[in-house]
Design an enzyme around this catalytic site. Structure first.
Site, short mmCIF file in Angstrom:
data_model
loop_
_atom_site.label_atom_id
_atom_site.label_comp_id
_atom_site.label_asym_id
_atom_site.label_seq_id
_atom_site.Cartn_x
_atom_site.Cartn_y
_atom_site.Cartn_z
N ASP A 16 -2.66 47.72 70.60
CA ASP A 16 -2.51 46.19 70.82
C ASP A 16 -3.94 45.90 69.67
O ASP A 16 -4.67 46.61 69.60
CB ASP A 16 -2.77 45.64 71.92
N ASP A 18 -5.58 42.25 69.47
CA ASP A 18 -6.59 41.37 69.98
C ASP A 18 -7.21 42.09 71.38
O ASP A 18 -6.42 42.07 72.27
CB ASP A 18 -6.09 39.96 70.27
N GLY A 63 -1.22 38.54 75.58
CA GLY A 63 -0.31 39.60 75.19
C GLY A 63 1.15 39.02 74.79
O GLY A 63 1.91 39.85 74.34
N ARG A 66 3.79 33.75 71.16
CA ARG A 66 3.06 32.49 71.40
C ARG A 66 3.81 31.36 72.35
O ARG A 66 3.51 30.93 73.06
CB ARG A 66 2.91 31.98 69.88
N SER A 141 0.98 38.82 67.72
CA SER A 141 0.36 37.68 66.69
C SER A 141 1.33 37.52 65.31
O SER A 141 1.34 38.87 64.84
CB SER A 141 -1.08 37.95 66.51
N ASN A 143 -0.45 36.50 62.89
CA ASN A 143 -1.49 36.56 62.23
C ASN A 143 -2.12 37.90 62.03
O ASN A 143 -3.32 38.26 61.40
CB ASN A 143 -2.69 35.69 62.52
N ASP A 199 -5.09 45.63 76.38
CA ASP A 199 -6.05 44.79 77.49
C ASP A 199 -5.29 43.87 78.22
O ASP A 199 -6.06 43.20 79.04
CB ASP A 199 -7.10 44.26 76.59
#
Length: 247
Positions: A16, A18, A63, A66, A141, A143, A199
Site C-alpha cells: 500500500d 499512504d 484504504g 474515494r 489513490s 494520485n 496499514d
C-alpha cells in the site's frame, strides 16, 4: 547481508502507499476531516458531530476508493446522498462532489507540505529487490504515481495498481482483494507466494480475502490489535523491523 523476516515461500511484495511507504496518511485524514466537517456543518448547523480523523478515518475511509469512503462514512451517520457525476463540482453535495472536494484539499496539502517516504520502508523495499523479490504498489489513490514521483521512489516498483488503473479495469477496491490480485498477476506470482503490506483495516481484509501468503500490518497509529483482528499475520511499527543483519 540483510535478511528479510518473511516466510521462505514469498516471491513478491505488494505495498500500500499512504501510511506504508509515504507519510501521507495523516494528510489524507486531515483532508477528509476538513471536507466532511464543512459538509456536516452545512447540513446540521453548529451542533454537528465532527468527523473523527482517527476513529472515523480508520473505520470508514482509510484504504477505500474515494467514492466508497464517502458512502461508507455517510452511511455510518445515516446519510444517503445521490452519487452524482464522477466529474461533479466540488461544491455539490453528492458522493462524487464530496469526494472531488476531498481530492482538491489533499492535493493542496501535498503541494504545501511535500511528500516524504518512510526511511525504513525504503530500506525494506531496496533489500527485497536485492533479494530478488518482485515489487508492486497497490493503492486506491488516483494520485499514486504523482506521490511516488514526489517521494523519489517510483523506480523501486515494477507494477502500480492504483485508483486510475482500477477504474480502467473495473476492479473493485479494498476491502475486496481484486487490486492486490491484479498486482500479483502482473508480477506472475501466485497469491500464496505474495506478501501484502498495509496499514488500513480495509487492506487487512483484502489481504485475508485474497488468501495471500503473508499479510503485514503496519501500525502507525496504535491499532495493532485491530490490524490482527482484520487479518494481519504480523504487525510492525516500521518495515525496518522486518530486516535482520545476517553478516
Amino acid at each position: 547481508m540483510t535478511k528479510l523476516c518473511l516466510p521462505d515461500a514469498i516471491r513478491a511484495c505488494l505495498f500500500d502507499l499512504d501510511g506504508v511507504l509515504t507519510r501521507t496518511a495523516v494528510v489524507h485524514a486531515a483532508a477528509w476531516k476538513q471536507m466532511f466537517d464543512e459538509f456536516l456543518r452545512r447540513r446540521d448547523g453548529p451542533s454537528f458531530r465532527p468527523f473523527d480523523a482517527v476513529r472515523d478515518y480508520d473505520e470508514y475511509v482509510d484504504g477505500r476508493p474515494r467514492a466508497d469512503g464517502v458512502r461508507t462514512f455517510l452511511a455510518s451517520r445515516g446519510i444517503d446522498l445521490p452519487d452524482g457525476d464522477p466529474d461533479a463540482p466540488p461544491d455539490e453535495d453528492t458522493v462524487h462532489g464530496l469526494g472531488n472536494r476531498k481530492n482538491i484539499l489533499v492535493l493542496e496539502k501535498i503541494r504545501k507540505e511535500g511528500v516524504e517516504a518512510y526511511p525504513g520502508s525504503v530500506r525494506f523495499v531496496t533489500a527485497a529487490r536485492a533479494a530478488g523479490l518482485r515489487t508492486a504498489v497497490v493503492s486506491s489513490s488516483a494520485n499514486c504515481r504523482d506521490v511516488l514521483i514526489a517521494a523519489g521512489i517510483e523506480s523501486l516498483f515494477e507494477v502500480r495498481i492504483d485508483g486510475v488503473v482500477a477504474a480502467e479495469r473495473k476492479l473493485p477496491g479494498k476491502p475486496h482483494p481484486d487490486t492486490f490480485l491484479e498486482a500479483a498477476r502482473e508480477l506472475d506470482t501466485a497469491p500464496e507466494a505474495a506478501a501484502v503490506f498495509e496499514d488500513a483495516l480495509a487492506g487487512m481484509e483484502a489481504g485475508r480475502a485474497g488468501h495471500f501468503g503473508h499479510v503485514v500490518g503496519v501500525d502507525r497509529v496504535g491499532q495493532a490489535d485491530a490490524l490482527r483482528a482484520h487479518g494481519a499475520d504480523t504487525v510492525v511499527k516500521d518495515l525496518a523491523e522486518l530486516l535482520e543483519d545476517d553478516s
